[in-house]
Design a protein around this motif. Sequence first.
Motif, short mmCIF file in Angstrom:
data_model
loop_
_atom_site.label_atom_id
_atom_site.label_comp_id
_atom_site.label_asym_id
_atom_site.label_seq_id
_atom_site.Cartn_x
_atom_site.Cartn_y
_atom_site.Cartn_z
N HIS A 170 -6.15 0.09 5.37
CA HIS A 170 -5.76 -0.73 3.96
C HIS A 170 -6.40 -2.13 4.42
O HIS A 170 -7.10 -2.88 3.87
CB HIS A 170 -4.51 -0.80 3.27
CG HIS A 170 -4.69 -1.30 1.93
ND1 HIS A 170 -4.46 -2.84 1.84
CD2 HIS A 170 -4.97 -1.00 0.71
CE1 HIS A 170 -4.77 -3.17 0.49
NE2 HIS A 170 -4.94 -2.00 -0.03
N THR A 171 -5.38 -2.87 5.60
CA THR A 171 -5.76 -4.36 5.64
C THR A 171 -6.91 -4.47 6.46
O THR A 171 -7.95 -5.37 6.22
CB THR A 171 -4.62 -4.62 6.87
OG1 THR A 171 -3.39 -4.48 6.28
CG2 THR A 171 -4.84 -5.95 7.43
N GLN B 55 -1.59 1.51 6.41
CA GLN B 55 -1.38 0.00 6.26
C GLN B 55 -2.47 -0.63 7.03
O GLN B 55 -3.32 -1.48 6.62
CB GLN B 55 -0.11 -0.67 6.83
CG GLN B 55 -0.06 -1.95 6.46
CD GLN B 55 0.08 -2.58 4.94
OE1 GLN B 55 0.26 -1.92 4.14
NE2 GLN B 55 -0.93 -3.50 4.98
N SER C 176 2.86 6.02 7.53
CA SER C 176 2.80 4.46 6.99
C SER C 176 2.18 3.56 7.53
O SER C 176 1.30 2.81 7.10
CB SER C 176 4.22 4.27 6.74
OG SER C 176 4.25 3.22 6.14
#
Length: 151
Positions: A40-41, A37, A33
Amino acid sequence: MPPTSVELIRDHGLGELLDHAVFDLSGIAAPQSVARQQVHTALARCASTEQIDDAVLVTDELVGNALQHGYGVVSMTLDVYEKGATVSVLDRGADISAIPTAPTVDEVGNAENEGGRGLYLVAQFSTAWTVQAVEGGKAVVAVFNLTGGAL
């Protein structure tokens, strides 16, 4: 011998390095996870939604493989270049000869073959990938060409 990450970056013309980040994923409850993240960021400013989704999927597979087959994930390195990005996942597994080439479509479709689908996804959704021995284990590196994105 598989290509090094330096060779892949050069061969795919990613350009100059714009951002470099290393994330310690050892000992945390949800490393997949966290890794998803972070990717993606980092790519939200420079890639299309489809390109981000591809990189997040591959990252999830790399971290999952490290957890399942590599004696635990250690860290992830994320490099963003002018025309692409690399995600490198380091685990404690030292045997790079045990990393097979990505299976063919026929092998993935074979119900008796329960393994290898993760590397098939890595091969299909990244521009290129490689595995290399590093101090303390091995690194699996995925390269993403992001031309045509938001760069």
